[in-house]
Design a protein around this motif. Structure first.
Motif, PDB file in Angstrom:
ATOM      1  N   UNK A 118       0.847  -1.208   0.000  1.00  0.00           N
ATOM      2  CA  UNK A 118       0.000   0.000   0.000  1.00  0.00           C
ATOM      3  C   UNK A 118       0.871   1.242   0.000  1.00  0.00           C
ATOM      4  N   UNK A 119       0.240   2.345  -0.460  1.00  0.00           N
ATOM      5  CA  UNK A 119       0.980   3.604  -0.535  1.00  0.00           C
ATOM      6  C   UNK A 119       0.256   4.701   0.221  1.00  0.00           C
ATOM      7  N   UNK A 120       1.044   5.676   0.661  1.00  0.00           N
ATOM      8  CA  UNK A 120       0.472   6.818   1.371  1.00  0.00           C
ATOM      9  C   UNK A 120       1.296   8.039   0.978  1.00  0.00           C
ATOM     10  N   UNK A 121       0.614   9.171   0.775  1.00  0.00           N
ATOM     11  CA  UNK A 121       1.357  10.399   0.463  1.00  0.00           C
ATOM     12  C   UNK A 121       1.173  11.407   1.590  1.00  0.00           C
ATOM     13  N   UNK A 122       2.285  11.822   2.162  1.00  0.00           N
ATOM     14  CA  UNK A 122       2.274  12.805   3.250  1.00  0.00           C
ATOM     15  C   UNK A 122       2.798  14.134   2.714  1.00  0.00           C
ATOM     16  N   UNK A 123       1.952  15.184   2.742  1.00  0.00           N
ATOM     17  CA  UNK A 123       2.436  16.515   2.354  1.00  0.00           C
ATOM     18  C   UNK A 123       2.799  17.259   3.614  1.00  0.00           C
ATOM     19  N   UNK A 124       3.947  17.907   3.592  1.00  0.00           N
ATOM     20  CA  UNK A 124       4.436  18.498   4.818  1.00  0.00           C
ATOM     21  C   UNK A 124       5.155  19.807   4.534  1.00  0.00           C
ATOM     22  N   UNK A 151      -5.579  19.797  -6.339  1.00  0.00           N
ATOM     23  CA  UNK A 151      -5.620  18.419  -6.805  1.00  0.00           C
ATOM     24  C   UNK A 151      -4.432  17.541  -6.484  1.00  0.00           C
ATOM     25  N   UNK A 152      -3.498  17.995  -5.678  1.00  0.00           N
ATOM     26  CA  UNK A 152      -2.438  17.100  -5.212  1.00  0.00           C
ATOM     27  C   UNK A 152      -3.080  16.118  -4.235  1.00  0.00           C
ATOM     28  N   UNK A 153      -3.168  14.833  -4.637  1.00  0.00           N
ATOM     29  CA  UNK A 153      -4.009  13.882  -3.885  1.00  0.00           C
ATOM     30  C   UNK A 153      -3.283  13.305  -2.682  1.00  0.00           C
ATOM     31  N   UNK A 154      -2.979  14.165  -1.744  1.00  0.00           N
ATOM     32  CA  UNK A 154      -2.281  13.733  -0.539  1.00  0.00           C
ATOM     33  C   UNK A 154      -3.262  13.062   0.414  1.00  0.00           C
ATOM     34  N   UNK A 155      -2.795  12.027   1.104  1.00  0.00           N
ATOM     35  CA  UNK A 155      -3.642  11.364   2.083  1.00  0.00           C
ATOM     36  C   UNK A 155      -3.641  12.110   3.409  1.00  0.00           C
ATOM     37  N   UNK A 156      -2.469  12.588   3.809  1.00  0.00           N
ATOM     38  CA  UNK A 156      -2.394  13.341   5.058  1.00  0.00           C
ATOM     39  C   UNK A 156      -1.607  14.637   4.849  1.00  0.00           C
ATOM     40  N   UNK A 157      -1.956  15.631   5.672  1.00  0.00           N
ATOM     41  CA  UNK A 157      -1.214  16.887   5.682  1.00  0.00           C
ATOM     42  C   UNK A 157      -0.627  17.049   7.070  1.00  0.00           C
ATOM     43  N   UNK A 158       0.648  17.319   7.151  1.00  0.00           N
ATOM     44  CA  UNK A 158       1.311  17.580   8.432  1.00  0.00           C
ATOM     45  C   UNK A 158       1.993  18.930   8.298  1.00  0.00           C
ATOM     46  N   UNK A 159       1.340  19.972   8.819  1.00  0.00           N
ATOM     47  CA  UNK A 159       1.758  21.347   8.546  1.00  0.00           C
ATOM     48  C   UNK A 159       2.345  22.023   9.785  1.00  0.00           C
ATOM     49  N   UNK A 160       2.826  23.250   9.577  1.00  0.00           N
ATOM     50  CA  UNK A 160       3.282  24.026  10.728  1.00  0.00           C
ATOM     51  C   UNK A 160       2.436  25.284  10.947  1.00  0.00           C
ATOM     52  N   UNK A 161       1.271  25.338  10.272  1.00  0.00           N
ATOM     53  CA  UNK A 161       0.373  26.471  10.529  1.00  0.00           C
ATOM     54  C   UNK A 161      -1.077  26.006  10.492  1.00  0.00           C
ATOM     55  N   UNK A 177      -9.698  12.793  -0.371  1.00  0.00           N
ATOM     56  CA  UNK A 177      -8.704  12.004  -1.105  1.00  0.00           C
ATOM     57  C   UNK A 177      -8.504  10.614  -0.509  1.00  0.00           C
ATOM     58  N   UNK A 178      -8.605  10.461   0.820  1.00  0.00           N
ATOM     59  CA  UNK A 178      -8.431   9.109   1.368  1.00  0.00           C
ATOM     60  C   UNK A 178      -9.578   8.216   0.912  1.00  0.00           C
ATOM     61  N   UNK A 179     -10.744   8.826   0.655  1.00  0.00           N
ATOM     62  CA  UNK A 179     -11.857   8.041   0.110  1.00  0.00           C
ATOM     63  C   UNK A 179     -11.490   7.542  -1.285  1.00  0.00           C
ATOM     64  N   UNK A 180     -10.984   8.486  -2.118  1.00  0.00           N
ATOM     65  CA  UNK A 180     -10.600   8.112  -3.490  1.00  0.00           C
ATOM     66  C   UNK A 180      -9.460   7.097  -3.502  1.00  0.00           C
ATOM     67  N   UNK A 181      -8.470   7.324  -2.636  1.00  0.00           N
ATOM     68  CA  UNK A 181      -7.295   6.452  -2.625  1.00  0.00           C
ATOM     69  C   UNK A 181      -7.507   5.187  -1.806  1.00  0.00           C
ATOM     70  N   UNK A 182      -8.653   5.085  -1.125  1.00  0.00           N
ATOM     71  CA  UNK A 182      -8.968   3.948  -0.241  1.00  0.00           C
ATOM     72  C   UNK A 182      -7.876   3.754   0.814  1.00  0.00           C
TER      73      UNK A 182
END
Lengths: 337, 289
Positions: free
Chosen positions: A28-34, A80-90, A255-260
Motif C-alpha cells: 500500500x501507498x500513502x502520500x504525506x504533504x508536509x 488536486x495534489x491527492x495527498x492522504x495526510x497533511x502535516x503542517x506548521x500552521x 482524497x483518502x476516500x478516493x485512494x482507499x
C-alpha cells in the motif's frame, strides 16, 4: 526511419515507466504533504511507522513525502495534489483545506488529541558564544545595543509567531495597559536589524553573515543550530513566556476516500501520539505531550509559560485582521518609529 | 576610411588608461559574477571528497530526479523542435492576416515569469480549474504528476527554436523553395532537401538552448510538481530540497551535475554558432557574387 522512431518511442515509454511512476514494491501507498523543513523528521518517522504497520497488519508500506512551504502545499492540495495526510506548521493552512477546498470537515481539529497537534514548539532565542549581551528574557531584547534578526511577519508564519510571542509577553507583563504593550512592541521592532523573508533566510543572516546579537525563531530550529555547532559557538535562551506554536495534522477525507487509504492515514497520524514516536519527535527538538518522554527531556525543554493564540489575539483570523493586514497594528507600530 | 574617421572623432576608450580600466572592470565583473560561482559549485561538491560526491549522486532519490529531468527534456525537445520549425516555416513562408500578431505571441513565454506561467497552468488544469475539473470527472490528472511538468516545460521553452529559425529563414528568402515548387517537388521533399539543410545549424542551436532550459527550469515546475520525492522531484527541485535539509554537499553535488550540463551546452553552442556564422557568411558572399 519508422523503425528508428518506433525505437525512440519504446525507449521513451520505458523511461516513463521507470522514472515518471513511483516504484511500487509495497502493498500500500500513502502520500504525506508536509512543510519544507520536516523532511528528515518524517523520513525517520516513516521507517518507524512502516515497521509498526507491518507487524500489526502484515502489509508493507511505501510512504511518499512532499515538502514545500505549508501555504504552497495547501494550495496544491486544493488544486488536486491527492495527498492522504497533511502535516503542517500552521493551523490556518489546514483551515483553508476546509474553507476553500471543502476537502475536510470544519471540526478537523477535534478529531485527534491536543487540537490535532501531536507535537508543538515555541519561539526561542539563539545568542552568540558566552551570551555577551546577557539576554535572558524578552525585556533584554530592547536594551540599547542589542540587534535582532527575525523573519518578516508579513511574509512568513515563523515571523508571525515571533511577533505574537513578543505580544504575549507584553500582555502577560503589562496586563491591560495597552500603551505600555504598544510601546514595548514598538521598541522591540525598532531593534530588529534584519527582517528576512523566511526562517532559513534569517538563520543564514545570523550565522553566515554574522549580523545581529539575537536570532529569533522556532525553538526546534534554535536547538538544531546549537547542536550543529556543538563547540558552544551559539547558545540557546528560552524566554519565560512565549507562544504556543502548534503543528497540526489531518487526513484529507476527500482524497483518502478516493485512494482507499482512510484506515492507513488515520493510523499514520494516531501513531504520532505513541510513546516511541513522541520520543522520536523530541529527538528532532520538538516538544511533545507524552508524560514519560516529557520527563526524559525536561533538561532540554525548560518550563515555559506558553500562551495559545486564543489568549493572545482571540483567533488566527483576528490576529491576521488586527495585526498583520495592511495598515494593521504591525504597520502602525513600525511607522511610528 | 574608418581609420581616418576615428582619428578626427576621438571615441571613449581610445586613451590607453581608459581602455585598460574598461578591460579590467569587465574581466573582474566576469570573474566575480560568472566564474567564481561556477567554481564554488564544483569546489563545494568535492568538499568532502570524491567518495561522498559519488554517494550523493547515486542516492536513490537523486538518481530518480536525474532520470525524471532527462525524461522531461526528452519529451520537451522533440515537441518544441516540431512546433518551432512549423511555426517558423509558417510565418516566414506565408503571408496571412494576424501573422505579425503570431510573431509577437511566440514571445509570451519569454515575457511571462515562469512562476506565473506555472500558476496559470495550475488554475486552468488544477482540480478547480476550467479544464482540470472536467478532466477530474474522467479521473484524469495532469498537475502534480509528470504530464504537468512536461506541459509547463514545453511552455517555458517553446520560443527558443522558432526564435532561432525566423531571422535566418527571413534572410534566406524562399527563392530556392519556389524553384522546387516550379519543378514539381512535393512539400515534404522541398522541406527535406532544401529547407532543412539550410536551417540545420540554427535548428541545432535552438535545440541546445531548449534542452538547457528544459533541464534547468525551476519556477514553473516548482508550482505544478507537488514536490513528491522519488516521484515528481526534478533535479533543480532536488537541489533546493537538499539545501533545505542542510545537506550542503548533496545539494552542490546535484548542482554540479546541472552546471556540468550547462558547460557542455555552452561548448556545443559555441561550436554550432561557429558553424552557423560560416553558413551565414557563405550566404552573404553568394548574394554579393
Amino acid at each position: 526511419m519508422p523503425s528508428k522512431l518506433k525505437g525512440l518511442f519504446t525507449g521513451l515509454a520505458l523511461s516513463a515507466s521507470l522514472f515518471a511512476q513511483p516504484a511500487v514494491s509495497a502493498d500500500r501507498e500513502l502520500l504525506n504533504t508536509s512543510y519544507d523543513i520536516a523532511r528528515e523528521l518524517f523520513a525517520a518517522y516513516n521507517v518507524h511507522f512502516n515497521q509498526y504497520w507491518e507487524e500489526k497488519t502484515g502489509e508493507t508500506l511505501e510512504v511518499s513525502q512532499s515538502h514545500a512551504g505549508s501555504s504552497k502545499q495547501a494550495q496544491a492540495i486544493i488544486q488536486g495534489l491527492k495527498a492522504d495526510v497533511a502535516t503542517f506548521n500552521q493551523v490556518t493552512d489546514i483551515d483553508i483545506l476546509h474553507a476553500r477546498g471543502g476537502l475536510i470537515p470544519e471540526n478537523w481539529a477535534e478529531r485527534l488529541p491536543n487540537n490535532s497537534s501531536p507535537y508543538y514548539s515555541t519561539m526561542a532565542f539563539l545568542v552568540r558564544k558566552g551570551n555577551p549581551k546577557n539576554i535572558q528574557n524578552w525585556d533584554d531584547l530592547i536594551k540599547e545595543d542589542v540587534a535582532l534578526v527575525m523573519p518578516n511577519p508579513k511574509t512568513s508564519g515563523n515571523g508571525r509567531y515571533t511577533y505574537l510571542a513578543a505580544l504575549g509577553y507584553a500582555q502577560d507583563r503589562f496586563g491591560d495597559d495597552q500603551n505600555k504593550i504598544d510601546s514595548f512592541l514598538q521598541d522591540f521592532l525598532a531593534h530588529v536589524k534584519v527582517f528576512d523573508s523566511g526562517g532559513r533566510g534569517a538563520t543564514t543572516t545570523f550565522i553566515e553573515r554574522e549580523i545581529g546579537d539575537v536570532l529569533l525563531t522556532f525553538e526546534s530550529e534554535v536547538l538544531n543550530l546549537a547542536d550543529r555547532y556543538d563547540n558552544g559557538e551559539y547558545e540557546v535562551v528560552t524566554p519565560k513566556v512565549s507562544f504556543l506554536a502548534e503543528f497540526p495534522v489531518t487526513w484529507i477525507d476527500e482524497y483518502v476516500k478516493q485512494n482507499k487509504t482512510e484506515d492507513l492515514a488515520k493510523a499514520y497520524l494516531e501513531h504520532l501520539y505513541s510513546e516511541d514516536a513522541q520520543r522520536l519527535l523530541a529527538g528532532f527538538n520538538y516538544r511533545v505531550h507524552n508524560e514519560t518522554v516529557k520527563q526524559e527531556t525536561s533538561d532540554r525543554f525548560p518550563e515555559v509559560k506558553l500562551l495559545p493564540i486564543d489568549v493572545i489575539a482571540g483567533s488566527w483570523e483576528n490576529a491576521t485582521k488586527e495585526h498583520f493586514a495592511s495598515g494593521g497594528k504591525l504597520d502602525q507600530l513600525q511607522r511610528r518609529r | 576610411m574608418n581609420a581616418s574617421q576615428s582619428s578626427r572623432h576621438r571615441r571613449v576608450g581610445d586613451s590607453p588608461a581608459i581602455k585598460w580600466l574598461l578591460i579590467v572592470t569587465a574581466v573582474a565583473v566576469a570573474i566575480a559574477l560568472l566564474i567564481m560561482p561556477l567554481l564554488v559549485i564544483f569546489v563545494e561538491a568535492l568538499g568532502a571528497g570524491w567518495g561522498t560526491l559519488a554517494d550523493n549522486l547515486t542516492d536513490q532519490y537523486t538518481l530518480h530526479a536525474i532520470g525524471l529531468t532527462l525524461f522531461v527534456a526528452a519529451l520537451t525537445v522533440p515537441l518544441n523542435l516540431v512546433f518551432g520549425t512549423a511555426l517558423a516555416w509558417l510565418v516566414t513562408r506565408f503571408r496571412f492576416p494576424g501573422r505579425k500578431l503570431l510573431i509577437t505571441l511566440i514571445d509570451i513565454p519569454f515575457a511571462v515569469s515562469p512562476v506565473v506561467a506555472g500558476l496559470l497552468y495550475l488554475l486552468l488544469y488544477g482540480r478547480n480549474g476550467w479544464v482540470g475539473s472536467w478532466l477530474a470527472d474522467y479521473d484524469m490528472q495532469l498537475m502534480f504528476s509528470w504530464p504537468g511538468i512536461v506541459m509547463v516545460t514545453v511552455f517555458v521553452t517553446c520560443p527558443f527554436v522558432a526564435r532561432e529559425l525566423i531571422p535566418l529563414m527571413q534572410q534566406q528568402g524562399s527563392e530556392e523553395e519556389e524553384a522546387g515548387v516550379v519543378l514539381g517537388a512535393s512539400g515534404w521533399r522541398i522541406f527535406r532537401t532544401i529547407t532543412l539543410p539550410n536551417i540545420k545549424w540554427a535548428l541545432i542551436y535552438g535545440v541546445v538552448l531548449t534542452n538547457a532550459r528544459a533541464v534547468g527550469e525551476f519556477g514553473a515546475v516548482s508550482v505544478v510538481s507537488g514536490n513528491i520525492r522519488g516521484q515528481t522531484n526534478t533535479l533543480p527541485l532536488h537541489v533546493e530540497l537538499l539545501y533545505q535539509d542542510y545537506n550542503i554537499v548533496g545539494a552542490f553535488a546535484s548542482a554540479s551535475l546541472l552546471a556540468g550540463i550547462a558547460v557542455f551546452t555552452l561548448a556545443v553552442k559555441g561550436f554550432v554558432e561557429w558553424r552557423q556564422t560560416r553558413t551565414l557568411n557563405r550566404l552573404q558572399t553568394e548574394e554579393t557574387a
